[in-house]
Design an enzyme around this catalytic site. Sequence first.
Site, PDB file in Angstrom:
ATOM      1  N   HIS A 201      11.383   9.920  -2.962  1.00  0.00           N
ATOM      2  CA  HIS A 201      12.059   8.874  -2.181  1.00  0.00           C
ATOM      3  C   HIS A 201      13.470   8.554  -2.702  1.00  0.00           C
ATOM      4  CE1 HIS A 201       8.068   8.560  -0.752  1.00  0.00           C
ATOM      5  NE2 HIS A 201       7.639   7.578  -1.520  1.00  0.00           N
TER       6      HIS A 201
ATOM      7  N   LYS B 220       6.252  -0.695 -11.059  1.00  0.00           N
ATOM      8  CA  LYS B 220       5.151  -1.495 -10.499  1.00  0.00           C
ATOM      9  C   LYS B 220       5.042  -2.785 -11.311  1.00  0.00           C
ATOM     10  CE  LYS B 220       3.147   1.817  -7.816  1.00  0.00           C
ATOM     11  NZ  LYS B 220       3.274   1.733  -6.356  1.00  0.00           N
TER      12      LYS B 220
ATOM     13  N   ASP C 251     -16.315  21.716   6.334  1.00  0.00           N
ATOM     14  CA  ASP C 251     -15.910  21.896   4.946  1.00  0.00           C
ATOM     15  C   ASP C 251     -14.599  22.687   4.984  1.00  0.00           C
ATOM     16  OD1 ASP C 251     -15.530  22.910   2.439  1.00  0.00           O
ATOM     17  OD2 ASP C 251     -17.667  23.281   2.061  1.00  0.00           O
TER      18      ASP C 251
ATOM     19  N   GLU D  79       8.417  -3.116  -7.274  1.00  0.00           N
ATOM     20  CA  GLU D  79       7.210  -3.543  -6.557  1.00  0.00           C
ATOM     21  C   GLU D  79       6.536  -4.618  -7.389  1.00  0.00           C
ATOM     22  OE1 GLU D  79       5.725   0.122  -3.926  1.00  0.00           O
ATOM     23  OE2 GLU D  79       5.680   0.572  -6.053  1.00  0.00           O
TER      24      GLU D  79
ATOM     25  N   ASP E 246       5.949   9.686  -8.552  1.00  0.00           N
ATOM     26  CA  ASP E 246       5.460   8.954  -7.382  1.00  0.00           C
ATOM     27  C   ASP E 246       6.600   8.576  -6.439  1.00  0.00           C
ATOM     28  OD1 ASP E 246       3.454   7.680  -5.834  1.00  0.00           O
ATOM     29  OD2 ASP E 246       3.939   5.739  -6.725  1.00  0.00           O
TER      30      ASP E 246
ATOM     31  N   LYS F 250       3.084  14.163   0.658  1.00  0.00           N
ATOM     32  CA  LYS F 250       3.444  14.301  -0.749  1.00  0.00           C
ATOM     33  C   LYS F 250       2.195  14.088  -1.604  1.00  0.00           C
ATOM     34  CE  LYS F 250       4.762   9.702  -2.300  1.00  0.00           C
ATOM     35  NZ  LYS F 250       3.987   9.453  -3.434  1.00  0.00           N
TER      36      LYS F 250
ATOM     37  N   HIS G  69       8.289   9.662   3.503  1.00  0.00           N
ATOM     38  CA  HIS G  69       8.375   8.598   4.518  1.00  0.00           C
ATOM     39  C   HIS G  69       9.620   7.738   4.367  1.00  0.00           C
ATOM     40  CE1 HIS G  69       6.649   5.901   1.465  1.00  0.00           C
ATOM     41  NE2 HIS G  69       7.004   4.889   2.236  1.00  0.00           N
TER      42      HIS G  69
HETATM   43  C1  BG6 Z   1       4.465   5.767  -1.907  1.00  0.00           C
HETATM   44  C2  BG6 Z   1       4.013   5.610  -3.336  1.00  0.00           C
HETATM   45  O1  BG6 Z   1       4.987   7.044  -1.684  1.00  0.00           O
HETATM   46  O2  BG6 Z   1       5.463   4.805  -1.627  1.00  0.00           O
HETATM   47  C3  BG6 Z   1       3.537   4.212  -3.608  1.00  0.00           C
HETATM   48  O3  BG6 Z   1       2.971   6.528  -3.591  1.00  0.00           O
HETATM   49  C4  BG6 Z   1       4.579   3.207  -3.200  1.00  0.00           C
HETATM   50  O4  BG6 Z   1       3.206   4.040  -4.978  1.00  0.00           O
HETATM   51  C5  BG6 Z   1       5.011   3.478  -1.765  1.00  0.00           C
HETATM   52  O5  BG6 Z   1       4.034   1.912  -3.327  1.00  0.00           O
HETATM   53  C6  BG6 Z   1       6.125   2.551  -1.337  1.00  0.00           C
HETATM   54  O6  BG6 Z   1       6.421   2.763   0.011  1.00  0.00           O
HETATM   55  P1  BG6 Z   1       6.878   1.558   0.907  1.00  0.00           P
HETATM   56  O7  BG6 Z   1       7.238   2.180   2.198  1.00  0.00           O
HETATM   57  O8  BG6 Z   1       5.742   0.624   0.983  1.00  0.00           O
HETATM   58  O9  BG6 Z   1       8.053   0.953   0.192  1.00  0.00           O
END
Ligand code: BG6
Length: 470
Positions: free
Chosen positions: A233, A319, A88, A209, A228, A141, A171
Amino acid sequence: MNATSTRADAFVVFGITGDLAAKMTFRALYRLEAAGRLNCPIIGLGHADWSHYRLVTAAREALAAGDQSVDPEVFERLARRLSYLRGDFSDPATYRELAERLENASAPVFYLAIPPALFGPVVTALGQAKLTNGASVLIEKPFGHDLDSARALNEELHRTLDEDQILRIDHFLAKQPVLDIAFLRFDNIMFEPVWNRDHIAAVQITMAEDFGVEDRGRFYDSVGALRDVVQNHLLQVLALLAMEAPAGPGSRALWDSKADVFRATADVDPAHTIAGQYEGYLDVTGVGRESVTETYVALRLEVNTPRWAGVPWFIRAGKALATRATEVRIVFHRPPPLTFLPRPQPVAANQLVLRIDPDPALRLILASQGATGTTEQAVHMDLPFAAELGQPPEPYERLLHDALTGAHSLFTREDVVEETWRILQPMIDHPPKPVSYPRGSWGPAGADELLRGHPGWQLPWLPDTGNTGT
Ligand code: BG6
Protein backbone atom coordinates in the site's frame (compact mmCIF):
# COMPACT_ATOMS: atom_id res chain seq x y z
CA MET A 1 -17.70 3.14 -14.93
CA ASN A 2 -20.82 2.52 -16.92
CA ALA A 3 -23.51 -0.05 -16.75
CA THR A 4 -22.89 -1.61 -20.11
CA SER A 5 -19.16 -2.13 -20.07
CA THR A 6 -19.00 -5.51 -18.31
CA ARG A 7 -16.80 -7.84 -20.29
CA ALA A 8 -16.36 -10.96 -18.18
CA ASP A 9 -19.00 -13.62 -18.72
CA ALA A 10 -18.48 -15.42 -15.39
CA PHE A 11 -17.03 -14.48 -12.03
CA VAL A 12 -15.64 -17.36 -10.00
CA VAL A 13 -14.73 -16.71 -6.37
CA PHE A 14 -12.35 -19.22 -4.79
CA GLY A 15 -12.79 -18.96 -1.04
CA ILE A 16 -16.37 -17.63 -1.02
CA THR A 17 -16.93 -19.14 2.45
CA GLY A 18 -13.98 -17.22 3.93
CA ASP A 19 -13.41 -14.06 5.87
CA LEU A 20 -12.63 -11.80 2.94
CA ALA A 21 -15.84 -12.69 1.16
CA ALA A 22 -17.79 -11.93 4.32
CA LYS A 23 -16.04 -8.61 4.85
CA MET A 24 -15.55 -7.32 1.32
CA THR A 25 -16.72 -9.45 -1.59
CA PHE A 26 -20.47 -9.75 -0.98
CA ARG A 27 -20.69 -6.07 -0.17
CA ALA A 28 -18.83 -5.07 -3.33
CA LEU A 29 -20.96 -7.41 -5.45
CA TYR A 30 -24.15 -6.06 -3.91
CA ARG A 31 -23.10 -2.48 -4.62
CA LEU A 32 -22.24 -3.34 -8.21
CA GLU A 33 -25.60 -5.07 -8.61
CA ALA A 34 -27.36 -2.01 -7.17
CA ALA A 35 -25.53 0.21 -9.64
CA GLY A 36 -26.48 -2.04 -12.57
CA ARG A 37 -22.84 -2.94 -13.18
CA LEU A 38 -23.04 -6.70 -12.85
CA ASN A 39 -24.24 -8.86 -15.66
CA CYS A 40 -22.60 -12.24 -15.33
CA PRO A 41 -23.16 -15.33 -13.18
CA ILE A 42 -21.13 -15.66 -9.99
CA ILE A 43 -19.88 -19.07 -8.91
CA GLY A 44 -18.53 -19.38 -5.39
CA LEU A 45 -16.12 -22.19 -4.59
CA GLY A 46 -15.32 -23.49 -1.14
CA HIS A 47 -14.53 -26.60 0.88
CA ALA A 48 -17.56 -26.25 3.10
CA ASP A 49 -20.67 -28.28 2.50
CA TRP A 50 -22.85 -25.34 1.54
CA SER A 51 -26.08 -25.23 -0.42
CA HIS A 52 -27.19 -22.36 -2.62
CA TYR A 53 -29.47 -21.32 0.21
CA ARG A 54 -26.54 -21.28 2.65
CA LEU A 55 -24.50 -19.13 0.24
CA VAL A 56 -27.30 -16.62 -0.15
CA THR A 57 -27.71 -16.56 3.62
CA ALA A 58 -23.98 -15.86 4.00
CA ALA A 59 -24.32 -12.96 1.56
CA ARG A 60 -27.32 -11.60 3.46
CA GLU A 61 -25.50 -11.91 6.79
CA ALA A 62 -22.39 -10.26 5.40
CA LEU A 63 -24.40 -7.25 4.25
CA ALA A 64 -26.27 -7.07 7.55
CA ALA A 65 -22.98 -7.08 9.47
CA GLY A 66 -21.82 -3.94 7.67
CA ASP A 67 -23.58 -0.61 7.32
CA GLN A 68 -24.83 -1.33 3.81
CA SER A 69 -28.56 -0.71 3.40
CA VAL A 70 -30.14 -3.51 1.40
CA ASP A 71 -32.85 -3.18 -1.22
CA PRO A 72 -34.67 -6.56 -1.33
CA GLU A 73 -35.11 -6.40 -5.11
CA VAL A 74 -31.44 -5.76 -5.70
CA PHE A 75 -30.51 -8.53 -3.30
CA GLU A 76 -32.89 -10.90 -5.09
CA ARG A 77 -31.14 -10.15 -8.41
CA LEU A 78 -27.76 -10.78 -6.82
CA ALA A 79 -28.99 -14.02 -5.22
CA ARG A 80 -30.12 -15.29 -8.64
CA ARG A 81 -26.61 -14.79 -10.01
CA LEU A 82 -25.00 -16.77 -7.22
CA SER A 83 -24.31 -20.47 -7.29
CA TYR A 84 -22.09 -22.63 -5.16
CA LEU A 85 -19.60 -25.33 -6.02
CA ARG A 86 -18.22 -27.43 -3.23
CA GLY A 87 -14.76 -28.76 -3.89
CA ASP A 88 -11.27 -29.46 -2.73
CA PHE A 89 -8.92 -27.01 -4.49
CA SER A 90 -6.29 -29.73 -4.86
CA ASP A 91 -8.65 -32.22 -6.50
CA PRO A 92 -8.79 -32.24 -10.34
CA ALA A 93 -12.46 -33.28 -10.08
CA THR A 94 -13.26 -29.81 -8.71
CA TYR A 95 -11.90 -28.22 -11.88
CA ARG A 96 -13.70 -30.69 -14.12
CA GLU A 97 -16.94 -29.75 -12.47
CA LEU A 98 -16.07 -26.07 -12.71
CA ALA A 99 -15.34 -26.53 -16.42
CA GLU A 100 -18.84 -27.97 -16.88
CA ARG A 101 -20.36 -24.98 -15.13
CA LEU A 102 -18.28 -22.65 -17.31
CA GLU A 103 -19.13 -24.41 -20.54
CA ASN A 104 -20.60 -21.26 -22.07
CA ALA A 105 -18.07 -18.81 -20.68
CA SER A 106 -15.25 -17.51 -22.84
CA ALA A 107 -13.92 -14.76 -20.57
CA PRO A 108 -14.24 -15.81 -16.94
CA VAL A 109 -12.55 -13.96 -14.08
CA PHE A 110 -11.18 -16.20 -11.33
CA TYR A 111 -10.84 -14.42 -8.02
CA LEU A 112 -8.41 -16.11 -5.61
CA ALA A 113 -9.48 -15.00 -2.13
CA ILE A 114 -7.53 -17.88 -0.63
CA PRO A 115 -4.28 -18.42 1.32
CA PRO A 116 -1.24 -17.35 -0.76
CA ALA A 117 0.26 -20.86 -0.72
CA LEU A 118 -2.65 -21.91 -2.95
CA PHE A 119 -2.26 -19.21 -5.63
CA GLY A 120 0.22 -21.25 -7.67
CA PRO A 121 -1.48 -24.67 -7.33
CA VAL A 122 -4.94 -23.29 -8.15
CA VAL A 123 -3.71 -21.44 -11.24
CA THR A 124 -1.85 -24.55 -12.39
CA ALA A 125 -4.97 -26.65 -11.90
CA LEU A 126 -7.08 -24.11 -13.81
CA GLY A 127 -4.59 -24.33 -16.67
CA GLN A 128 -4.63 -28.12 -16.63
CA ALA A 129 -8.41 -28.05 -16.83
CA LYS A 130 -8.09 -25.74 -19.87
CA LEU A 131 -9.96 -22.98 -18.09
CA THR A 132 -7.48 -20.15 -18.54
CA ASN A 133 -7.89 -19.32 -22.24
CA GLY A 134 -9.45 -15.86 -22.35
CA ALA A 135 -9.59 -15.76 -18.55
CA SER A 136 -8.20 -13.31 -16.00
CA VAL A 137 -7.04 -14.21 -12.52
CA LEU A 138 -7.52 -11.75 -9.71
CA ILE A 139 -5.07 -12.34 -6.86
CA GLU A 140 -5.26 -11.06 -3.31
CA LYS A 141 -2.23 -9.94 -1.37
CA PRO A 142 0.28 -10.89 -0.05
CA PHE A 143 2.13 -11.40 -3.30
CA GLY A 144 5.20 -13.20 -1.99
CA HIS A 145 6.89 -12.64 1.35
CA ASP A 146 10.23 -11.44 0.00
CA LEU A 147 11.96 -10.90 -3.33
CA ASP A 148 12.73 -14.56 -4.00
CA SER A 149 9.23 -15.78 -3.20
CA ALA A 150 7.64 -13.01 -5.29
CA ARG A 151 9.84 -14.01 -8.24
CA ALA A 152 9.05 -17.68 -7.71
CA LEU A 153 5.32 -16.94 -7.60
CA ASN A 154 5.52 -14.86 -10.77
CA GLU A 155 7.37 -17.68 -12.50
CA GLU A 156 4.85 -20.23 -11.35
CA LEU A 157 1.89 -18.13 -12.55
CA HIS A 158 3.58 -17.38 -15.86
CA ARG A 159 3.80 -21.08 -16.64
CA THR A 160 0.03 -20.94 -17.08
CA LEU A 161 -0.87 -17.27 -17.61
CA ASP A 162 0.36 -14.30 -19.61
CA GLU A 163 1.19 -11.28 -17.51
CA ASP A 164 -1.84 -9.38 -18.81
CA GLN A 165 -4.13 -12.11 -17.46
CA ILE A 166 -2.91 -11.52 -13.90
CA LEU A 167 -4.57 -8.84 -11.78
CA ARG A 168 -2.73 -8.32 -8.48
CA ILE A 169 -4.91 -6.55 -5.94
CA ASP A 170 -3.75 -3.64 -3.82
CA HIS A 171 -6.93 -2.12 -2.45
CA PHE A 172 -5.18 1.19 -1.65
CA LEU A 173 -4.94 1.85 -5.37
CA ALA A 174 -8.73 1.97 -5.52
CA LYS A 175 -9.14 4.51 -2.73
CA GLN A 176 -10.40 7.80 -4.11
CA PRO A 177 -7.66 10.04 -2.60
CA VAL A 178 -4.96 7.67 -3.85
CA LEU A 179 -6.47 7.72 -7.33
CA ASP A 180 -6.59 11.47 -7.05
CA ILE A 181 -2.84 11.87 -6.57
CA ALA A 182 -2.14 11.70 -10.28
CA PHE A 183 -4.94 14.19 -11.05
CA LEU A 184 -3.83 16.55 -8.33
CA ARG A 185 -0.28 16.54 -9.64
CA PHE A 186 -0.78 16.52 -13.38
CA ASP A 187 -4.16 18.20 -13.87
CA ASN A 188 -3.29 21.27 -11.79
CA ILE A 189 -0.56 23.34 -13.35
CA MET A 190 0.31 25.04 -10.07
CA PHE A 191 1.78 21.90 -8.47
CA GLU A 192 4.21 20.60 -11.07
CA PRO A 193 6.70 23.51 -10.83
CA VAL A 194 7.12 22.97 -7.07
CA TRP A 195 6.91 19.17 -7.02
CA ASN A 196 10.61 18.51 -6.76
CA ARG A 197 13.76 18.68 -4.66
CA ASP A 198 14.11 22.45 -5.15
CA HIS A 199 10.90 23.09 -3.21
CA ILE A 200 10.19 19.97 -1.16
CA ALA A 201 12.24 19.26 1.96
CA ALA A 202 10.75 15.88 2.89
CA VAL A 203 7.74 13.65 2.38
CA GLN A 204 6.07 11.85 5.28
CA ILE A 205 3.66 8.98 4.75
CA THR A 206 1.82 7.82 7.86
CA MET A 207 -0.52 4.89 8.27
CA ALA A 208 -1.62 4.78 11.89
CA GLU A 209 -4.22 2.34 13.17
CA ASP A 210 -5.67 2.64 16.65
CA PHE A 211 -6.58 -1.05 16.88
CA GLY A 212 -4.36 -4.06 17.41
CA VAL A 213 -4.05 -7.32 15.57
CA GLU A 214 -7.22 -8.62 17.26
CA ASP A 215 -8.40 -11.89 15.68
CA ARG A 216 -5.70 -11.96 12.96
CA GLY A 217 -2.84 -13.00 15.24
CA ARG A 218 -1.82 -16.10 13.37
CA PHE A 219 -1.78 -14.38 9.97
CA TYR A 220 -0.17 -11.19 11.21
CA ASP A 221 2.58 -12.84 13.21
CA SER A 222 4.05 -14.34 10.05
CA VAL A 223 3.81 -11.03 8.21
CA GLY A 224 4.42 -7.91 10.32
CA ALA A 225 3.86 -4.25 9.47
CA LEU A 226 6.49 -4.00 6.73
CA ARG A 227 5.00 -6.77 4.62
CA ASP A 228 1.40 -6.10 5.61
CA VAL A 229 1.12 -2.48 4.50
CA VAL A 230 4.47 -0.91 3.53
CA GLN A 231 5.66 -3.19 0.72
CA ASN A 232 2.32 -2.85 -1.00
CA HIS A 233 0.00 0.00 0.00
CA LEU A 234 2.44 2.66 1.13
CA LEU A 235 5.03 2.07 -1.58
CA GLN A 236 2.28 2.32 -4.18
CA VAL A 237 1.34 5.68 -2.71
CA LEU A 238 5.00 6.72 -2.83
CA ALA A 239 5.20 5.76 -6.51
CA LEU A 240 2.17 7.87 -7.42
CA LEU A 241 3.66 10.83 -5.58
CA ALA A 242 7.12 10.45 -7.06
CA MET A 243 6.50 9.29 -10.63
CA GLU A 244 6.85 11.26 -13.83
CA ALA A 245 3.67 11.70 -15.87
CA PRO A 246 2.86 8.45 -17.71
CA ALA A 247 3.76 8.71 -21.39
CA GLY A 248 0.30 7.79 -22.61
CA PRO A 249 -3.07 6.32 -21.67
CA GLY A 250 -3.62 2.85 -20.24
CA SER A 251 -2.09 0.73 -17.56
CA ARG A 252 1.22 -0.02 -19.30
CA ALA A 253 2.39 3.60 -19.33
CA LEU A 254 1.31 4.06 -15.71
CA TRP A 255 3.17 0.94 -14.60
CA ASP A 256 6.24 2.04 -16.55
CA SER A 257 6.26 5.34 -14.64
CA LYS A 258 5.91 3.54 -11.32
CA ALA A 259 8.54 0.99 -12.20
CA ASP A 260 10.95 3.85 -13.01
CA VAL A 261 10.41 5.30 -9.52
CA PHE A 262 11.13 1.99 -7.85
CA ARG A 263 14.13 1.25 -10.03
CA ALA A 264 15.54 4.60 -8.95
CA THR A 265 14.85 3.94 -5.28
CA ALA A 266 17.85 2.72 -3.33
CA ASP A 267 17.71 -0.42 -1.20
CA VAL A 268 16.55 0.60 2.25
CA ASP A 269 19.45 1.14 4.63
CA PRO A 270 18.75 -0.88 7.79
CA ALA A 271 20.39 1.96 9.75
CA HIS A 272 17.47 4.13 8.64
CA THR A 273 14.74 1.87 9.98
CA ILE A 274 13.08 1.22 13.29
CA ALA A 275 10.61 -1.43 14.39
CA GLY A 276 8.27 -1.61 17.34
CA GLN A 277 5.88 -4.04 18.96
CA TYR A 278 2.94 -2.90 21.05
CA GLU A 279 2.68 -4.02 24.65
CA GLY A 280 0.33 -6.96 24.90
CA TYR A 281 0.94 -8.20 21.36
CA LEU A 282 2.52 -11.41 22.65
CA ASP A 283 -0.74 -12.30 24.41
CA VAL A 284 -2.79 -12.18 21.21
CA THR A 285 -4.16 -15.59 20.15
CA GLY A 286 -2.05 -17.04 17.35
CA VAL A 287 1.03 -14.93 18.13
CA GLY A 288 4.23 -16.77 19.14
CA ARG A 289 5.11 -16.22 22.82
CA GLU A 290 8.56 -14.94 21.86
CA SER A 291 7.57 -13.34 18.59
CA VAL A 292 9.78 -10.58 17.23
CA THR A 293 7.26 -9.58 14.57
CA GLU A 294 6.98 -5.80 14.25
CA THR A 295 3.61 -4.14 14.68
CA TYR A 296 5.20 -0.77 13.93
CA VAL A 297 7.79 0.18 11.40
CA ALA A 298 9.34 3.43 10.29
CA LEU A 299 11.90 3.86 7.55
CA ARG A 300 13.57 6.34 5.29
CA LEU A 301 13.86 5.88 1.54
CA GLU A 302 15.72 7.79 -1.16
CA VAL A 303 14.39 8.14 -4.70
CA ASN A 304 17.44 8.91 -6.79
CA THR A 305 15.91 10.74 -9.74
CA PRO A 306 16.72 14.30 -10.83
CA ARG A 307 13.37 15.32 -9.36
CA TRP A 308 13.92 13.79 -5.93
CA ALA A 309 17.61 13.27 -5.22
CA GLY A 310 18.34 14.33 -1.63
CA VAL A 311 14.70 14.41 -0.51
CA PRO A 312 14.03 11.89 2.29
CA TRP A 313 10.83 9.86 2.11
CA PHE A 314 9.77 8.87 5.60
CA ILE A 315 7.22 6.11 5.97
CA ARG A 316 5.68 4.88 9.22
CA ALA A 317 2.95 2.36 9.85
CA GLY A 318 1.72 0.80 13.03
CA LYS A 319 -1.04 -0.95 14.91
CA ALA A 320 -2.38 0.09 18.33
CA LEU A 321 -1.26 3.69 17.86
CA ALA A 322 -2.85 6.85 19.21
CA THR A 323 -5.30 7.29 16.37
CA ARG A 324 -6.46 5.97 13.01
CA ALA A 325 -5.12 8.09 10.22
CA THR A 326 -3.48 7.52 6.88
CA GLU A 327 -1.99 10.60 5.30
CA VAL A 328 0.67 11.94 2.99
CA ARG A 329 2.44 15.11 4.03
CA ILE A 330 4.57 17.08 1.63
CA VAL A 331 6.79 19.41 3.65
CA PHE A 332 8.18 22.28 1.60
CA HIS A 333 11.39 24.18 2.25
CA ARG A 334 11.18 27.18 4.50
CA PRO A 335 11.34 30.52 2.70
CA PRO A 336 14.43 32.65 3.29
CA PRO A 337 14.25 35.16 6.18
CA LEU A 338 13.31 38.61 4.88
CA THR A 339 13.83 41.77 6.88
CA PHE A 340 10.58 43.46 5.88
CA LEU A 341 8.58 40.75 7.69
CA PRO A 342 7.82 41.48 11.36
CA ARG A 343 10.12 38.80 12.63
CA PRO A 344 12.93 38.17 10.22
CA GLN A 345 13.48 34.52 11.12
CA PRO A 346 12.40 31.75 8.78
CA VAL A 347 8.67 31.15 9.08
CA ALA A 348 7.06 27.69 9.26
CA ALA A 349 7.26 25.67 6.08
CA ASN A 350 4.26 25.19 3.83
CA GLN A 351 2.77 21.71 3.87
CA LEU A 352 0.36 19.91 1.63
CA VAL A 353 -1.54 17.14 3.42
CA LEU A 354 -3.54 14.48 1.64
CA ARG A 355 -5.70 12.61 4.10
CA ILE A 356 -6.43 9.15 2.75
CA ASP A 357 -8.33 7.83 5.79
CA PRO A 358 -10.62 8.53 7.46
CA ASP A 359 -12.69 11.07 5.58
CA PRO A 360 -10.44 11.90 2.60
CA ALA A 361 -9.42 15.54 2.32
CA LEU A 362 -6.67 17.84 1.16
CA ARG A 363 -5.14 20.61 3.25
CA LEU A 364 -2.69 23.31 2.30
CA ILE A 365 -0.90 24.85 5.27
CA LEU A 366 0.18 28.43 4.64
CA ALA A 367 1.91 31.05 6.75
CA SER A 368 0.12 34.32 7.49
CA GLN A 369 0.86 37.33 9.63
CA GLY A 370 -2.04 36.73 12.03
CA ALA A 371 -4.71 39.26 12.98
CA THR A 372 -2.46 41.45 15.10
CA GLY A 373 0.21 41.63 12.48
CA THR A 374 2.94 40.88 14.97
CA THR A 375 3.09 37.11 14.85
CA GLU A 376 3.39 34.54 12.16
CA GLN A 377 0.56 32.06 12.12
CA ALA A 378 -0.21 28.87 10.20
CA VAL A 379 -3.54 28.90 8.37
CA HIS A 380 -5.26 26.09 6.50
CA MET A 381 -7.06 25.72 3.20
CA ASP A 382 -9.13 22.55 3.39
CA LEU A 383 -10.83 20.52 0.70
CA PRO A 384 -13.12 17.80 2.11
CA PHE A 385 -13.51 15.33 -0.75
CA ALA A 386 -16.99 14.03 0.10
CA ALA A 387 -18.50 17.52 0.31
CA GLU A 388 -16.83 18.71 -2.88
CA LEU A 389 -16.79 15.56 -4.99
CA GLY A 390 -19.55 13.33 -3.63
CA GLN A 391 -19.25 9.75 -2.38
CA PRO A 392 -16.98 7.60 -4.53
CA PRO A 393 -17.41 3.85 -5.11
CA GLU A 394 -15.78 1.73 -2.41
CA PRO A 395 -12.33 0.26 -3.18
CA TYR A 396 -13.45 -3.36 -3.64
CA GLU A 397 -16.41 -2.24 -5.71
CA ARG A 398 -14.00 -0.49 -8.07
CA LEU A 399 -11.55 -3.37 -8.12
CA LEU A 400 -14.12 -6.03 -8.91
CA HIS A 401 -15.71 -3.83 -11.52
CA ASP A 402 -12.38 -3.15 -13.19
CA ALA A 403 -11.47 -6.82 -13.11
CA LEU A 404 -14.79 -7.69 -14.74
CA THR A 405 -14.41 -5.05 -17.44
CA GLY A 406 -10.76 -5.67 -18.24
CA ALA A 407 -9.43 -2.36 -16.89
CA HIS A 408 -5.97 -3.02 -15.46
CA SER A 409 -4.61 0.30 -14.11
CA LEU A 410 -5.64 -0.34 -10.51
CA PHE A 411 -3.71 -3.59 -10.35
CA THR A 412 0.04 -4.04 -10.25
CA ARG A 413 2.60 -5.53 -12.63
CA GLU A 414 5.20 -8.19 -11.88
CA ASP A 415 8.27 -5.94 -12.18
CA VAL A 416 6.65 -3.28 -9.99
CA VAL A 417 5.97 -5.82 -7.26
CA GLU A 418 9.43 -7.35 -7.49
CA GLU A 419 11.09 -3.91 -7.26
CA THR A 420 9.21 -3.12 -4.05
CA TRP A 421 10.52 -6.33 -2.50
CA ARG A 422 14.03 -5.55 -3.74
CA ILE A 423 13.91 -2.12 -2.04
CA LEU A 424 12.87 -3.62 1.30
CA GLN A 425 14.91 -6.83 1.17
CA PRO A 426 17.80 -5.48 3.35
CA MET A 427 15.29 -4.92 6.13
CA ILE A 428 13.93 -8.42 5.69
CA ASP A 429 17.48 -9.81 5.80
CA HIS A 430 18.47 -7.66 8.78
CA PRO A 431 15.25 -6.94 10.63
CA PRO A 432 15.57 -4.26 13.30
CA LYS A 433 14.76 -5.67 16.73
CA PRO A 434 11.32 -4.37 17.69
CA VAL A 435 11.21 -1.92 20.57
CA SER A 436 8.19 -2.22 22.83
CA TYR A 437 5.71 0.68 22.82
CA PRO A 438 2.55 1.33 24.84
CA ARG A 439 -0.82 0.89 23.15
CA GLY A 440 -2.25 4.25 22.21
CA SER A 441 1.16 5.89 21.80
CA TRP A 442 3.00 7.03 18.66
CA GLY A 443 5.25 3.99 18.57
CA PRO A 444 8.78 3.53 19.87
CA ALA A 445 10.64 6.66 20.95
CA GLY A 446 13.46 6.03 18.45
CA ALA A 447 11.08 6.79 15.58
CA ASP A 448 11.83 10.49 16.11
CA GLU A 449 15.57 9.86 15.77
CA LEU A 450 15.02 8.68 12.23
CA LEU A 451 14.05 12.23 11.26
CA ARG A 452 16.91 13.99 13.01
CA GLY A 453 17.97 16.98 10.92
CA HIS A 454 14.64 17.01 9.06
CA PRO A 455 11.17 18.30 9.92
CA GLY A 456 9.88 15.96 12.68
CA TRP A 457 6.84 13.68 12.44
CA GLN A 458 3.71 15.79 12.30
CA LEU A 459 0.54 14.86 14.17
CA PRO A 460 -1.88 13.56 11.53
CA TRP A 461 -4.68 15.84 10.53
CA LEU A 462 -7.88 14.30 11.87
CA PRO A 463 -11.45 15.07 10.83
CA ASP A 464 -13.72 17.03 13.17
CA THR A 465 -11.95 16.34 16.42
CA GLY A 466 -10.65 19.77 17.13
CA ASN A 467 -7.18 18.53 16.29
CA THR A 468 -6.07 20.99 13.66
CA GLY A 469 -2.90 19.06 12.91
CA THR A 470 0.35 20.90 12.70
C1 BG6 B 1 -4.78 -4.53 4.90
C2 BG6 B 1 -3.91 -4.98 6.05
O1 BG6 B 1 -4.16 -4.77 3.68
O2 BG6 B 1 -5.03 -3.14 5.03
C3 BG6 B 1 -4.53 -4.63 7.37
O3 BG6 B 1 -3.73 -6.38 5.96
C4 BG6 B 1 -4.88 -3.17 7.43
O4 BG6 B 1 -3.67 -4.97 8.45
C5 BG6 B 1 -5.71 -2.80 6.21
O5 BG6 B 1 -5.60 -2.92 8.62
C6 BG6 B 1 -6.01 -1.32 6.17
O6 BG6 B 1 -6.85 -1.03 5.09
P1 BG6 B 1 -7.91 0.11 5.22
O7 BG6 B 1 -8.50 0.22 3.87
O8 BG6 B 1 -8.87 -0.30 6.26
O9 BG6 B 1 -7.14 1.33 5.63
